[in-house]
Design an enzyme around this catalytic site. Structure first.
Site, mmCIF file in Angstrom:
data_model
loop_
_atom_site.group_PDB
_atom_site.id
_atom_site.type_symbol
_atom_site.label_atom_id
_atom_site.label_comp_id
_atom_site.label_asym_id
_atom_site.label_seq_id
_atom_site.Cartn_x
_atom_site.Cartn_y
_atom_site.Cartn_z
ATOM 1 N N CYS A 286 -3.565 11.341 -13.837
ATOM 2 C CA CYS A 286 -3.808 11.342 -15.198
ATOM 3 C C CYS A 286 -4.979 12.697 -15.273
ATOM 4 O O CYS A 286 -7.020 12.558 -16.195
ATOM 5 C CB CYS A 286 -4.175 10.584 -16.055
ATOM 6 S SG CYS A 286 -5.749 8.948 -14.856
ATOM 7 N N ASP B 245 0.535 -0.727 -0.086
ATOM 8 C CA ASP B 245 0.062 0.115 0.538
ATOM 9 C C ASP B 245 0.964 1.344 0.170
ATOM 10 O O ASP B 245 2.078 1.689 0.658
ATOM 11 C CB ASP B 245 -0.834 0.378 1.036
ATOM 12 C CG ASP B 245 -1.800 1.033 0.833
ATOM 13 O OD1 ASP B 245 -1.343 1.924 0.698
ATOM 14 O OD2 ASP B 245 -2.914 1.067 2.202
#
Length: 555
Positions: A472, A318
């Site tokens: 993005c 993680d």
């Protein structure tokens, strides 16, 4: 005699309007200006006019790939013949940006006007597909069975059909969106108003109506006449090429990896940037590719093996737990090159006694060994769980024969360079037909999440190293606001020049929200140090953002 209605050209077109939450739209209007944001919204509903291909220079060259692709597309029914309709002499070309000669562009065409009623006395039969299916089709995919939601009655194999999109509509509860349709529905009224302007092409059914909702997979419609014509590169030159958006390639370039360095890709899946970095290093050095998803780590492993790259080590980790403090180190930590780096597993390093017996899943191995060793102390819950594993059969992990080594994190200053391509709202991806779920609060929360990941990344880069942050999305909360946070909190960070720099400047200033929240963006002079890719610009890319930081003394 009753006259059948003829197809309405105003209805049968592709002219979607991206619907935003009103507060989000107001926020973006303030950030970009109403006219500019309207252009961005329009561009997002369409795919880029070209496919961007990264060549694996470890195995081949750009010239060799261009030659192979030209031959493949020339022999394909939907290849160069479709692409050359705009008069371009050659639809395949090498990128002219200095340093990116290993990038190849395959140019498409569109939008095309399609005569849906040509040769028909009445409106054509219709197949209604999900919004996600339509977004894939606009990028060059076929209409596959799982993406079909509904169609008109009496559709048989071989029928000519118009393909349209089922868009999410607002529900009764605030923030609730759905298509309000059960899969398999018969379209009773071909003039249903909500489908107007959402037709993506004309094709031939490969299955009857009954077959589309009976079989689990396969092509439902061969879409031969498309609004946008882009070739599919599915299973084409595997290992030699990788389909990747240009800004993503630029992000790997901005990191400027050097041979022999140790690099961390914090959110690596599906491995596009990881393998791009490895190729830039000529497969010499060490790249640790981390992701929190076990199966996504396996995807990175598969791509690395496919491309013949050996310098990539993968681990399940993680990103919010990437830093492992010295007092937390245990005997399970692996030593590499004499340095304490954290526990990772290279998928190619599993010894033979770690492999599963042929024909047996990991669950079967566990079920056959755990109970005898535990005797009466084995819980009934564990026994039931093992029986369930056997009953359900082999999972994806066991079927692929891969394993993702878990990591407990890495000590501070473990890497020469770190790439944090952060999970984000993805509001820059194209084509995008729906954006209604995002709210101002959710956009802020994305930014808060990324700040926590950046806090981890900053600790892992050594003094004198480089940190690249990218997203993005077009959302300033996840872009300029995160950069402002990093520069204000970590005085040893400074924005570094990027090469090549083909994106535009970032946003300068601040935004004040109606609830009193103030979001700070870049200061004058900083805007030219980042790269912001605008979907509506001449580059015709996805929306993307890149910031590069140099790490100074951390005292």
């Amino acid at each position: 005699m009753e006259t059948k209605p003829s197809p309405d050209p105003e209805r049968y077109c592709y002219d979607p309007v991206l619907r935003w939450d009103p507060q989000v739209e107001d926020y973006f209007n303030k950030a970009y200006g109403p006219d500019h944001f309207a252009q961005i919204s329009k561009a997002l509903t369409r795919p880029s006019s070209y496919s961007c291909i990264r060549v694996n220079t470890v195995k081949t060259t750009s010239d060799a790939v261009i030659e192979k692709l030209t031959k493949i597309l020339n022999e394909s029914d939907d290849g160069l013949k479709l692409l050359q309709s705009d008069g371009r002499s050659s639809p395949i070309s090498k990128c002219q940006i200095p340093g990116l000669e290993y990038v190849v562009f395959v140019h498409g065409s569109g939008p095309h006007r399609i005569e849906y009623g040509a040769g028909l006395e009445s409106p054509p039969k219709e197949v209604l597909v999900s919004r996600k299916c339509a977004e894939a089709v606009l990028r060059g995919a076929q209409v596959y069975v799982p993406g079909v939601l509904a169609c008109t009655a009496h559709v048989e194999k071989g029928d000519a059909v118009a393909v349209c999109v089922a868009m999410e509509q607002p529900g009764d509860d605030e923030g609730d969106w759905s298509v309000n349709m059960t899969r398999g529905t018969t379209l009773q009224d071909p003039f249903y108003c909500e489908r107007s302007g959402l037709y993506i092409g004309m094709g031939t059914t490969m299955l009857s109506r009954a077959g589309m909702f009976r079989v689990p997979h396969g092509v439902a419609v061969d879409l031969s006449n498309r609004v946008f014509r882009l070739p599919s590169f599915h299973n084409v030159l595997e290992g030699e090429i990788f389909l990747q958006n240009l800004p993503s390639i630029i992000a790997a370039h901005a990191l400027d990896p050097q041979k022999g360095e140790r690099i961390l890709d914090m959110c690596a899946a599906p491995g596009g940037k990881t393998t791009a970095i490895a190729i830039r290093m000529n497969d010499e050095g060490e790249i640790v590719a981390a992701d929190r998803s076990h199966n996504k780590v396996l995807d990175v492993q598969k791509l690395s093996a496919e491309m013949g790259l050996s310098c990539i080590t993968t681990c399940k980790l993680d990103a919010l737990k990437s830093v492992r403090l010295p007092n937390a180190l245990s005997d399970s930590t692996t030593l590499v090159n004499g340095d304490n780096i954290g526990s990772v597993t290279n998928h190619s390093d599993l010894s033979s006694n770690e492999e599963m017996a042929p024909g047996r899943s990991e669950a079967e191995e566990n079920a056959s060994t755990e109970q005898p060793s535990g005797g009466d102390n084995v819980s009934q819950a564990e026994i039931r769980k093992n029986k369930g594993r056997l009953k359900n059969g082999r999972g994806r992990t066991q079927s692929q024969g891969g394993r993702a080594g878990k990591s407990q994190g890495f000590p501070p200053n473990s890497f020469d360079r770190v790439l944090l391509d952060a999970p984000c709202s993805a509001l820059g991806l194209r084509p995008r037909l729906f954006a209604g779920l995002e709210t101002v609060i959710s956009l802020r929360n994305h930014g808060r999440y990324q700040r926590k990941m950046l806090d981890q990344a900053v600790q892992l880069v050594r003094v004198g190293g480089i940190l690249v942050y990218s997203t993005c999305t077009i959302n300033p909360s996840e872009n300029e606001a995160v950069v402002r946070y990093a520069l204000d909190k970590y005085k040893f960070l400074s924005l570094a020049p990027q090469h090549p720099r083909i994106g535009g400047p970032g946003l300068v200033g601040r935004c004040e929200f109606p609830d009193g929240y103030v979001e700070e963006w870049l200061k004058p002079g900083e805007e030219e140090m980042v790269q912001k890719f605008d979907p509506s610009s001449e580059l015709d890319t996805i929306g993307f953002f890149i910031a590069k930081f140099s790490v100074g003394p951390k005292d």
